[in-house]
Design a protein around this motif. Structure first.
Motif, PDB file in Angstrom:
ATOM      1  N   UNK A 126      -0.343   9.435   9.175  1.00  0.00           N
ATOM      2  CA  UNK A 126       0.906   8.706   9.027  1.00  0.00           C
ATOM      3  C   UNK A 126       0.799   7.782   7.823  1.00  0.00           C
ATOM      4  N   UNK A 127       1.701   7.966   6.851  1.00  0.00           N
ATOM      5  CA  UNK A 127       1.714   7.141   5.652  1.00  0.00           C
ATOM      6  C   UNK A 127       2.651   5.958   5.899  1.00  0.00           C
ATOM      7  N   UNK A 128       2.170   4.752   5.662  1.00  0.00           N
ATOM      8  CA  UNK A 128       2.963   3.564   5.958  1.00  0.00           C
ATOM      9  C   UNK A 128       4.261   3.562   5.167  1.00  0.00           C
ATOM     10  N   UNK A 129       5.304   3.012   5.797  1.00  0.00           N
ATOM     11  CA  UNK A 129       6.628   2.954   5.180  1.00  0.00           C
ATOM     12  C   UNK A 129       6.596   2.140   3.898  1.00  0.00           C
ATOM     13  N   UNK A 130       5.887   1.030   3.922  1.00  0.00           N
ATOM     14  CA  UNK A 130       5.849   0.153   2.754  1.00  0.00           C
ATOM     15  C   UNK A 130       5.205   0.857   1.562  1.00  0.00           C
ATOM     16  N   UNK A 131       4.198   1.671   1.830  1.00  0.00           N
ATOM     17  CA  UNK A 131       3.541   2.387   0.731  1.00  0.00           C
ATOM     18  C   UNK A 131       4.458   3.468   0.157  1.00  0.00           C
ATOM     19  N   UNK A 132       5.164   4.191   1.038  1.00  0.00           N
ATOM     20  CA  UNK A 132       6.099   5.222   0.570  1.00  0.00           C
ATOM     21  C   UNK A 132       7.206   4.607  -0.279  1.00  0.00           C
ATOM     22  N   UNK A 133       7.751   3.475   0.189  1.00  0.00           N
ATOM     23  CA  UNK A 133       8.822   2.811  -0.549  1.00  0.00           C
ATOM     24  C   UNK A 133       8.328   2.290  -1.898  1.00  0.00           C
ATOM     25  N   UNK A 134       7.114   1.745  -1.909  1.00  0.00           N
ATOM     26  CA  UNK A 134       6.561   1.218  -3.158  1.00  0.00           C
ATOM     27  C   UNK A 134       6.337   2.332  -4.168  1.00  0.00           C
ATOM     28  N   UNK A 135       5.838   3.475  -3.707  1.00  0.00           N
ATOM     29  CA  UNK A 135       5.631   4.612  -4.605  1.00  0.00           C
ATOM     30  C   UNK A 135       6.945   5.053  -5.234  1.00  0.00           C
ATOM     31  N   UNK A 136       7.985   5.165  -4.392  1.00  0.00           N
ATOM     32  CA  UNK A 136       9.283   5.611  -4.880  1.00  0.00           C
ATOM     33  C   UNK A 136       9.858   4.612  -5.882  1.00  0.00           C
ATOM     34  N   UNK A 194       7.315  -9.151  -0.357  1.00  0.00           N
ATOM     35  CA  UNK A 194       7.260 -10.071   0.787  1.00  0.00           C
ATOM     36  C   UNK A 194       6.590  -9.406   1.992  1.00  0.00           C
ATOM     37  N   UNK A 195       6.913  -8.122   2.238  1.00  0.00           N
ATOM     38  CA  UNK A 195       6.310  -7.415   3.361  1.00  0.00           C
ATOM     39  C   UNK A 195       4.810  -7.220   3.137  1.00  0.00           C
ATOM     40  N   UNK A 196       4.429  -6.947   1.893  1.00  0.00           N
ATOM     41  CA  UNK A 196       3.010  -6.791   1.582  1.00  0.00           C
ATOM     42  C   UNK A 196       2.257  -8.093   1.827  1.00  0.00           C
ATOM     43  N   UNK A 229     -10.381  -4.455   5.948  1.00  0.00           N
ATOM     44  CA  UNK A 229     -10.597  -4.819   4.555  1.00  0.00           C
ATOM     45  C   UNK A 229      -9.939  -3.813   3.609  1.00  0.00           C
ATOM     46  N   UNK A 230     -10.051  -2.523   3.932  1.00  0.00           N
ATOM     47  CA  UNK A 230      -9.432  -1.485   3.106  1.00  0.00           C
ATOM     48  C   UNK A 230      -7.916  -1.614   3.136  1.00  0.00           C
ATOM     49  N   UNK A 231      -7.365  -1.880   4.315  1.00  0.00           N
ATOM     50  CA  UNK A 231      -5.917  -2.044   4.438  1.00  0.00           C
ATOM     51  C   UNK A 231      -5.439  -3.254   3.639  1.00  0.00           C
ATOM     52  N   UNK A 232      -6.188  -4.347   3.689  1.00  0.00           N
ATOM     53  CA  UNK A 232      -5.841  -5.539   2.921  1.00  0.00           C
ATOM     54  C   UNK A 232      -5.847  -5.230   1.422  1.00  0.00           C
ATOM     55  N   UNK A 233      -6.864  -4.515   0.963  1.00  0.00           N
ATOM     56  CA  UNK A 233      -6.953  -4.150  -0.445  1.00  0.00           C
ATOM     57  C   UNK A 233      -5.771  -3.276  -0.872  1.00  0.00           C
ATOM     58  N   UNK A 234      -5.369  -2.342  -0.017  1.00  0.00           N
ATOM     59  CA  UNK A 234      -4.236  -1.472  -0.326  1.00  0.00           C
ATOM     60  C   UNK A 234      -2.951  -2.271  -0.489  1.00  0.00           C
ATOM     61  N   UNK A 235      -2.720  -3.223   0.417  1.00  0.00           N
ATOM     62  CA  UNK A 235      -1.490  -4.022   0.332  1.00  0.00           C
ATOM     63  C   UNK A 235      -1.524  -4.966  -0.869  1.00  0.00           C
ATOM     64  N   UNK A 246       1.336  -4.974  -3.761  1.00  0.00           N
ATOM     65  CA  UNK A 246       1.982  -6.198  -4.240  1.00  0.00           C
ATOM     66  C   UNK A 246       1.806  -6.365  -5.738  1.00  0.00           C
ATOM     67  N   UNK A 247       0.614  -6.073  -6.239  1.00  0.00           N
ATOM     68  CA  UNK A 247       0.340  -6.218  -7.662  1.00  0.00           C
ATOM     69  C   UNK A 247       1.154  -5.230  -8.498  1.00  0.00           C
ATOM     70  N   UNK A 248       1.202  -3.979  -8.075  1.00  0.00           N
ATOM     71  CA  UNK A 248       1.919  -2.951  -8.836  1.00  0.00           C
ATOM     72  C   UNK A 248       3.415  -3.223  -8.869  1.00  0.00           C
ATOM     73  N   UNK A 249       3.983  -3.553  -7.692  1.00  0.00           N
ATOM     74  CA  UNK A 249       5.422  -3.809  -7.645  1.00  0.00           C
ATOM     75  C   UNK A 249       5.765  -5.064  -8.448  1.00  0.00           C
TER      76      UNK A 249
END
Length: 252
Positions: free
Chosen positions: A65-75, A127-129, A179-185, A189-192
């Motif tokens: 399952x790919x998180x919604x926030x990650x899918x939205x950020x990619x798009x 904000x969600x990140x 820790x991995x999840x924190x790094x991903x978020x 946040x940085x990319x967006x």
């Protein structure tokens, strides 16, 4: 997976990108032409939810399952630079007198309207990140205290060696995932943020590339030797194993 093989995933567990089982496939929603439109997921808490097909990745028996926030950020990080380029191209065509002024203004206003909405969506993602990062930090802190208390009980003989090893490895794996999840978020946040401040060249990788990066991070080996030294008040940044080792013989 092929269309026919998708039915084989019914009842199969679904994991998030960090290896945690979050539910299972309950059913599929199909269009009249037989195309798979969505997946009905039964989450671990018993709740059912209809999820778009793009939110799940099927790889043999593995369902992620790919998180919604990650899918939205990619798009968003794909769309904003593209719209910037199109808007600039329209301006260039207008300057070269290749399109009429009224058509230029119409196209420019259209691109600008979509860009403004995407920027608003981007701020919501940021904000969600931030909320997810704070949650991960709290989880890391709780897990660290749990490890320290386990070490204490093991040190005074309240926990036998076999039980200690089982519990320690479980907590260590959970700490690594958090820790991995924190790094991903933080990456999201940085990319967006970079996109919103006007850097069209900064684009987030495609969803499958981010997922591959997450898997690679998960597979980093972590030594299982007994931790040493006392814990500090503030949690250090990854790699997590450094912090776990530091709280090994906590004098609590």
């Amino acid at each position: 997976m092929s269309t026919s093989n998708l039915f084989l995933s019914l009842g199969k567990p679904i994991k998030n990108e960090y290896g945690k089982v979050i539910g299972k496939v309950a059913s599929f929603a199909l269009a009249p032409n037989g195309k798979f439109d969505a997946v009905f997921v039964e989450f671990a808490d018993g709740q059912f939810s209809k999820q778009p097909m793009e939110n799940l990745r099927f790889n043999g028996s593995e369902i992620t399952f790919v998180s919604k926030i990650k899918s939205q950020a990619n798009m968003l990080c794909d769309q904003i630079p593209l719209l910037w380029r199109k808007d600039q191209a329209v301006k260039d065509l207008h300057d070269k007198h290749k399109i009429a002024p009224d058509l230029f203004q119409e196209l420019h206003n259209s691109f600008e309207g979509v860009l403004n909405q995407l920027k608003k969506d981007g701020q919501v993602i940021i904000d969600e990140a931030a909320v997810e990062i704070a949650r991960c930090e709290e989880e890391i802190k709780s897990l660290s205290y749990a490890i320290a208390n386990l070490e204490l009980e093991h040190e005074i003989g309240q926990v036998d060696e076999e039980t200690y090893n089982t519990a320690f490895n479980l907590l260590q794996d959970s700490l690594k995932r958090a820790s991995t999840e924190k790094t991903d978020h933080e990456l999201i946040r940085s990319k967006v943020s970079s996109i919103l401040i006007g850097d069209p060249s900064t684009q987030m990788p495609k969803a499958n590339k981010i997922y591959a990066e997450t898997v690679t991070t998960q597979q980093k080996p972590i030594p299982t030797s007994t931790p040493v030294n006392a814990p500090t008040a503030d949690l250090p940044e990854p790699p997590v194993v450094v912090y776990v080792k530091e709280i090994g013989k906590a004098g609590l």
